[in-house]
Every structure is written in C-alpha cells, then in structure tokens.
Design an enzyme around this catalytic site. Structure first.
Site, PDB file in Angstrom:
ATOM      1  N   LYS A 178      21.010  51.546 -15.155  1.00  0.00           N
ATOM      2  CA  LYS A 178      20.728  52.208 -13.868  1.00  0.00           C
ATOM      3  C   LYS A 178      21.996  52.769 -13.241  1.00  0.00           C
ATOM      4  CE  LYS A 178      20.488  51.467  -9.356  1.00  0.00           C
ATOM      5  NZ  LYS A 178      20.618  52.856  -8.951  1.00  0.00           N
ATOM      6  N   GLY A 231      30.314  47.922  -8.632  1.00  0.00           N
ATOM      7  CA  GLY A 231      29.964  48.441  -7.319  1.00  0.00           C
ATOM      8  C   GLY A 231      30.590  47.583  -6.238  1.00  0.00           C
ATOM      9  N   GLU A 234      29.512  43.295  -1.724  1.00  0.00           N
ATOM     10  CA  GLU A 234      28.292  42.780  -1.079  1.00  0.00           C
ATOM     11  C   GLU A 234      27.119  42.811  -2.059  1.00  0.00           C
ATOM     12  OE1 GLU A 234      29.979  45.624   0.336  1.00  0.00           O
ATOM     13  OE2 GLU A 234      31.303  44.073   1.100  1.00  0.00           O
ATOM     14  N   GLY A 236      27.313  42.977  -5.298  1.00  0.00           N
ATOM     15  CA  GLY A 236      27.628  42.038  -6.381  1.00  0.00           C
ATOM     16  C   GLY A 236      27.218  40.615  -6.026  1.00  0.00           C
ATOM     17  N   GLU A 253      32.185  43.908 -11.588  1.00  0.00           N
ATOM     18  CA  GLU A 253      33.398  44.695 -11.299  1.00  0.00           C
ATOM     19  C   GLU A 253      33.239  45.215  -9.881  1.00  0.00           C
ATOM     20  OE1 GLU A 253      35.975  45.205 -13.277  1.00  0.00           O
ATOM     21  OE2 GLU A 253      35.163  44.269 -15.075  1.00  0.00           O
ATOM     22  N   CYS A 287      38.141  52.189  -7.180  1.00  0.00           N
ATOM     23  CA  CYS A 287      38.145  50.759  -6.851  1.00  0.00           C
ATOM     24  C   CYS A 287      39.565  50.203  -6.819  1.00  0.00           C
ATOM     25  CB  CYS A 287      37.304  49.997  -7.858  1.00  0.00           C
ATOM     26  SG  CYS A 287      37.801  50.346  -9.551  1.00  0.00           S
ATOM     27  N   GLU A 387      37.845  47.804   2.464  1.00  0.00           N
ATOM     28  CA  GLU A 387      37.902  48.892   1.487  1.00  0.00           C
ATOM     29  C   GLU A 387      37.309  50.158   2.109  1.00  0.00           C
ATOM     30  OE1 GLU A 387      35.210  48.740  -1.898  1.00  0.00           O
ATOM     31  OE2 GLU A 387      36.839  49.431  -3.188  1.00  0.00           O
TER      32      GLU A 387
HETATM   33  P1  NAD Z   1      27.211  50.143  -4.364  1.00  0.00           P
HETATM   34  O1  NAD Z   1      27.425  48.678  -4.479  1.00  0.00           O
HETATM   35  O2  NAD Z   1      26.611  50.673  -3.127  1.00  0.00           O
HETATM   36  O3  NAD Z   1      26.253  50.641  -5.547  1.00  0.00           O
HETATM   37  C1  NAD Z   1      26.550  50.410  -6.912  1.00  0.00           C
HETATM   38  C2  NAD Z   1      25.254  50.423  -7.696  1.00  0.00           C
HETATM   39  O4  NAD Z   1      24.428  49.351  -7.266  1.00  0.00           O
HETATM   40  C3  NAD Z   1      24.409  51.683  -7.529  1.00  0.00           C
HETATM   41  O5  NAD Z   1      23.799  52.000  -8.760  1.00  0.00           O
HETATM   42  C4  NAD Z   1      23.389  51.259  -6.498  1.00  0.00           C
HETATM   43  O6  NAD Z   1      22.197  52.021  -6.563  1.00  0.00           O
HETATM   44  C5  NAD Z   1      23.139  49.827  -6.924  1.00  0.00           C
HETATM   45  N1  NAD Z   1      22.592  48.943  -5.872  1.00  0.00           N
HETATM   46  C6  NAD Z   1      22.584  49.151  -4.524  1.00  0.00           C
HETATM   47  N2  NAD Z   1      21.974  48.100  -3.913  1.00  0.00           N
HETATM   48  C7  NAD Z   1      21.637  47.222  -4.889  1.00  0.00           C
HETATM   49  C8  NAD Z   1      21.008  45.940  -4.900  1.00  0.00           C
HETATM   50  N3  NAD Z   1      20.623  45.355  -3.781  1.00  0.00           N
HETATM   51  N4  NAD Z   1      20.830  45.314  -6.090  1.00  0.00           N
HETATM   52  C9  NAD Z   1      21.270  45.874  -7.220  1.00  0.00           C
HETATM   53  N5  NAD Z   1      21.852  47.100  -7.292  1.00  0.00           N
HETATM   54  C10 NAD Z   1      22.037  47.759  -6.133  1.00  0.00           C
HETATM   55  O7  NAD Z   1      28.622  50.822  -4.699  1.00  0.00           O
HETATM   56  P2  NAD Z   1      28.977  52.384  -4.721  1.00  0.00           P
HETATM   57  O8  NAD Z   1      29.034  52.884  -3.325  1.00  0.00           O
HETATM   58  O9  NAD Z   1      28.119  53.092  -5.715  1.00  0.00           O
HETATM   59  O10 NAD Z   1      30.459  52.315  -5.349  1.00  0.00           O
HETATM   60  C11 NAD Z   1      31.578  51.999  -4.615  1.00  0.00           C
HETATM   61  C12 NAD Z   1      31.968  50.542  -4.849  1.00  0.00           C
HETATM   62  O11 NAD Z   1      32.120  50.300  -6.234  1.00  0.00           O
HETATM   63  C13 NAD Z   1      33.317  50.225  -4.247  1.00  0.00           C
HETATM   64  O12 NAD Z   1      33.282  48.975  -3.612  1.00  0.00           O
HETATM   65  C14 NAD Z   1      34.244  50.176  -5.455  1.00  0.00           C
HETATM   66  O13 NAD Z   1      35.405  49.410  -5.286  1.00  0.00           O
HETATM   67  C15 NAD Z   1      33.337  49.624  -6.492  1.00  0.00           C
HETATM   68  N6  NAD Z   1      33.832  49.940  -7.842  1.00  0.00           N
HETATM   69  C16 NAD Z   1      34.421  48.936  -8.570  1.00  0.00           C
HETATM   70  C17 NAD Z   1      34.948  49.212  -9.838  1.00  0.00           C
HETATM   71  C18 NAD Z   1      35.640  48.147 -10.648  1.00  0.00           C
HETATM   72  O14 NAD Z   1      35.942  48.401 -11.811  1.00  0.00           O
HETATM   73  N7  NAD Z   1      35.919  46.978 -10.109  1.00  0.00           N
HETATM   74  C19 NAD Z   1      34.847  50.505 -10.352  1.00  0.00           C
HETATM   75  C20 NAD Z   1      34.237  51.491  -9.586  1.00  0.00           C
HETATM   76  C21 NAD Z   1      33.719  51.188  -8.323  1.00  0.00           C
END
Ligand code: NAD
Length: 493
Positions: A178, A231, A234, A236, A253, A287, A387
C-alpha cells in the site's frame, strides 16, 4: 486523465465500493489521475490472494533462488528501460526536481539488482557443536516469513516501495503493498511491470486508498504474517499496537529530527554545502533531514551568513525544468509547514531567510516554499522539537564537544545525524555518542543499497537495505543433526 485500478490476485480491478480518488500535480494543482479506492473487502481479498499464493500454490516461494533472482533482474531491466517515464511520474505526482527523481529510479534499479545478487549467494550458518548430548552438527536455513503487508510514505514514492518489495520478494514472500494515497503513480507502473515480467498470481498485490482504513486492516488482519511500515511515528505506534493481535513480525522506519553538528575546525564551505543537502534536498521532505544545525559558537556568524547566502540562491520552479527545489507534495502539507514557520516566529526564533510561500511565475498555481533558516533557536521551541518535514532548518550554538553531544541527543528520535570537523578522532568520538542509526562525517544524506538504514529510539525498529534488509523478511530456522543415531543412554541409571 490517467485512470488506474487495484491489482489483486493477478488482475486489475475496481474497488468493491466503486469509489475513486484523484491524484494532483502539486506544481500546478491539476488533477492528473483517477485511481480506484480499496475498501476493507478489497484488502481482505488481497490478503487472501497472497495467502493462497504463499501457502497453497507456492509458485514464488518454491521457485529456486537462482530463478527468483533472475526475475528480480528482469524487473530491474524493465524499470531501467522505462527510467524516464518513472522519473516523470514521481515528478508530476510528488513535486521533486526531475534529476532527483532520476536518481531515485537509478537507485530502485540497483536495489532490485542488489537483492537479486544477494539471494543468489548462499548464506546461512553451519556450526560444529558438541553439546554433551553426543556429536552433532547444527546449521541454519533462511525461509520467507509468509504474507507481508508493506505500507510506504509519499516522499520517495517509487524508492520507498522498492526498499521493501525487492528484499521481501527476493526472500520468497507474497506481498500486499500500500503506497501513500497522495503519490501512487510510479508504484502502479511498477506493478504493471511485475505483471509483464510474469510474477506468479497472488504473489504481488496492490491496494490503494486511505491509510486509516487500509492500513488498519493490514495491521490487524491475522492472515498477515509480517507488516513493514515507513511513515510517521504516530502511525507506526498505531500499527505496532494492532500488529500485536497475532504477534506479526514488524519493521518500522519512522520520523526524525536529526542533528547536524558543525565544529569550528570544519571546512566552512563544505559544511555549508552539506548542510544544504541535508535540509533542502527533496524540499526537506526527508526523514533523515539534518533539520537541527548545531554550530560551534565561534563560527556561528560566518556559518549562518554563508548558509543564508546559499539558501537565498536556491532556484525554485517547475520540477520538470530541474530547479534546485520543486513543490511541496500537497497544499495541506505546505500549509502544515507554513504553520510551523509561524510557530517558530511566535516562539522567538530569528527568521534569517525564507519563511513564506513562493509564488513567482507559474509557481503561483502550485505549492512551493522558500528555503527557510531559523537562527537563535533554543531547545524548548516547537520547531526544534517536532519533525517539520519541509525546507526549514533551525540553528543553535554550542561551546563544548560535550554540550554538542547532549544537544544532538536531546530528542525522542534517533534516525540520523552528522558531524563536520577536520579532527578525525573527534569525528569518531562524537559519532559514536550520537544515538542514531544513520550517521555522516563531513557529508550529509547519501544512502546506499548495500548499507543498513534505520533508526534508534522512536525512529523505528529493524533495518532496511543491505544484508539486514533481506534478513528482516526471513525467518531463521535452526536444524540440529545427531551424527550417531541410536540410544543415547541419558535415562539409564
Ligand atoms: P504517514 O505516517 O502519514 O503515512 C505513511 C503511510 O501510512 C501512508 O501510506 C498512509 O496512507 C499510511 N497510513 C496512514 N494512516 C495509517 C494507519 N492508521 N494505519 C496504517 N497506515 C496508515 O507519513 P507520510 O506523511 O506519508 O510520510 C512522512 C513521514 O514518513 C515522516 O514522519 C518521515 O520521517 C517518515 N519517513 C521515514 C523514513 C525512514 O526511513 N525512517 C523514510 C521516509 C519517510
């Protein structure tokens, strides 16, 4: 307009509820695609297809590792053949400059090739042991985990997917994938390539739509054996809670608020250049961004002066024309970053440059921000603690090495960190003390397929990339062999 569907059990299908969502080009606000939205029934169908493929038909899982590796090489070749198309999809969907998107595609190609070579190479352990139970051999085999659900963010739409898909498929798992709803196009194209290359039915499934609905179902579904997520912290945490239902294997991650420590003896031009790469690459939507600059007090003025000059020289524009910085991913994300900027001003930080939307020329229709430097920041400010995920950097000063280390670690996150100094011993001392999984000395942000990527503390669990990245998607089985079958005599008295 592009119209796209879900890929479940080897077929392109509409969502069960007939709903769709649109994808918007953030550099001009235009709708570029209409995409089928998955509902819970679609997610369950995708999980069931992956389960059948892994536990019943077993075609992908049982394929020998040489043949599986060959398939990954075929996929890599196809992506490379369509590299320009992939790069342009990420540009119009996400807003990053074309040359950065082209680098991502190149990395994605090499990621598939890397895991193809790794799965073709024997690994596992062999031990000669004598346990007191007689002469024995012990060895280990690596086996796929089963059904893997994989959820990715929007900042590297293709690459974040490939970091999960390449190793999990190399290991022989079946996958339900997804991507983030705002940027789905390059991943859809990747699944078209999976189909063209002949990936077995049900081994790769693509579901798209709201994270709260789809992600929740994937995290809680008892037929999912493993969930990996990139992502925000929160989300995670929410996944981790739900994955407990059947004690899924888990890989997280998450976010970061990473320090970039500049000592007075650093090469000033070099340190400024890498600080720019650290925070303005990918519009700061990274990130690992070096979003907290900690600079030794004696060079503060010279450093900030040069950083501001260089930041003000950054070109912003249509990402297809290759400016230094493209558009923010969406209007809502741009507004979130602008709100942080307002908070920074209100809490007393000095706005040294940027701090506003960029609306010149054709950019007026899109979601562009100027590169922003906040000086004279303190540890209690929101912009130092949270962040921001945009082109906004804070500057704080320190006097001693100890103070620099304490400030670097003053965060619940532990994803990344950097040190610039010409003193090699100090560089190693400070890096050793920084509680983060990815660190850089006299540079900032390069990443490699061969080296593990992941966070300490609230930045995650597990590692992607490198050999660790493959092992995350494998179970390890220990097999112990008695070399002298027969009665042991343990219970003779
Ligand atoms: P996000 O957490 O909003 O979304 C990430 C993914 O999770 C999306 O596909 C989203 O649709 C899905 N999602 C949203 N709510 C969910 C839920 N309740 N249950 C399961 N999945 C859900 O993050 P974003 O805005 O897409 O990305 C930015 C974040 O990602 C930042 O915090 C960034 O630091 C992090 N990030 C981390 C890494 C790493 O390698 N550590 C790499 C890239 C991005």
């Amino acid at each position: 307009m592009i119209k796209k569907k879900l890929f479940i059990d080897g077929a392109w299908v509409d969502g069960c509820g007939g709903k769709t969502f649109t994808s918007i080009n953030p550099s001009n606000g235009e709708v570029i695609a209409e995409v089928a939205e998955a509902g819970i029934a679609d997610v369950r169908a995708a999980v069931a297809a992956a389960k059948r493929s892994f536990y019943e038909t077993r075609e992908w899982r049982d394929m020998d590792s040489q043949a599986r590796g060959d398939m990954l090489l075929k996929i890599a070749d196809k992506i490379e053949e369509h590299a320009d198309e992939f790069a342009r999809l990420d540009v119009i969907d996400m807003g990053k400059p074309l040359r950065e998107a082209a680098c991502d595609v190149d990395d994605a190609v090499h990621c598939f090739r890397y895991y193809a070579s790794l799965i073709k190479t024997p690994h596992g352990g062999y031990y000669e042991v004598n346990t007191g139970f007689g002469e024995m051999y012990s060895y280990t085999v690596h086996e796929p985990v089963g059904v893997c659900a994989e959820i990715t963010p929007w900042n590297y739409p293709l690459l974040m997917g490939v970091w999960k898909l390449a190793p999990s498929l190399a290991a022989g798992n079946s996958v339900v994938f997804k991507p983030a709803t705002v940027c789905v196009l390059s991943c859809i194209r990747l699944f078209e390539i999976f189909e063209e290359c002949g990936m077995p039915k049900g081994s790769v499934n693509l579901v798209m739509g709201p994270g709260g609905v789809i992600g929740d179902e994937l995290a809680a579904n008892p037929d999912v054996d493993m969930i990996t997520f990139t992502g925000s912290t929160e989300v995670g945490q929410s996944i981790m809670r739900q994955a407990a239902t059947n004690v899924k294997k888990i890989g997280l991650e998450l976010g970061g608020k990473s320090p970039n420590v500049i000592f007075a003896d650093a090469d000033l031009e070099g340190a400024v250049e890498w600080a720019m790469v650290g925070i303005f690459l990918n519009q700061g939507e990274i990130c690992s961004a070096g979003s907290r600059i900690l600079v030794e007090e004696s060079i503060h003025d010279a450093f900030v002066k040069r950083l501001v000059e260089r930041a003000n020289a950054i070109t912003i524009g249509n990402p297809l024309d290759n400016p230094d910085m493209g558009a923010m991913v969406s209007e809502s994300h741009m507004n979130k970053v602008l709100a942080y900027i307002e908070k920074g001003k209100a809490e007393g930080a000095t706005l040294a440059c940027g701090g506003e939307r960029y609306t010149e020329g054709e950019c007026a229709k899109g979601y562009f921000l100027r590169p922003t430097v906040f000086d004279n920041c303190t540890s209690d400010m929101t912009i130092v603690k949270e962040e921001i995920f945009g082109p906004v950097v804070t500057v704080q000063t320190f006097k001693t090495e100890k103070e620099a280390i304490d400030m670097a670690n003053d965060t619940p996150y532990g994803l990344a960190g950097g040190v610039s100094t010409s003193d090699g011993a100090r560089a190693l001392r400070v890096i050793k003390e920084i509680r983060a999984g990815i660190t850089w000395i006299n540079c900032y942000n390069p990443a490699f397929n061969e080296a593990p990527w992941g966070g300490y503390k609230m930045s995650g669990i597990g590692r992607e990339l490198g050999v660790h990245g493959l092992e995350e998607y494998q179970e390890i089985k220990q097999i112990n062999i008695n070399l002298h079958p027969g009665v042991l005599g343990w219970y003779e008295h």
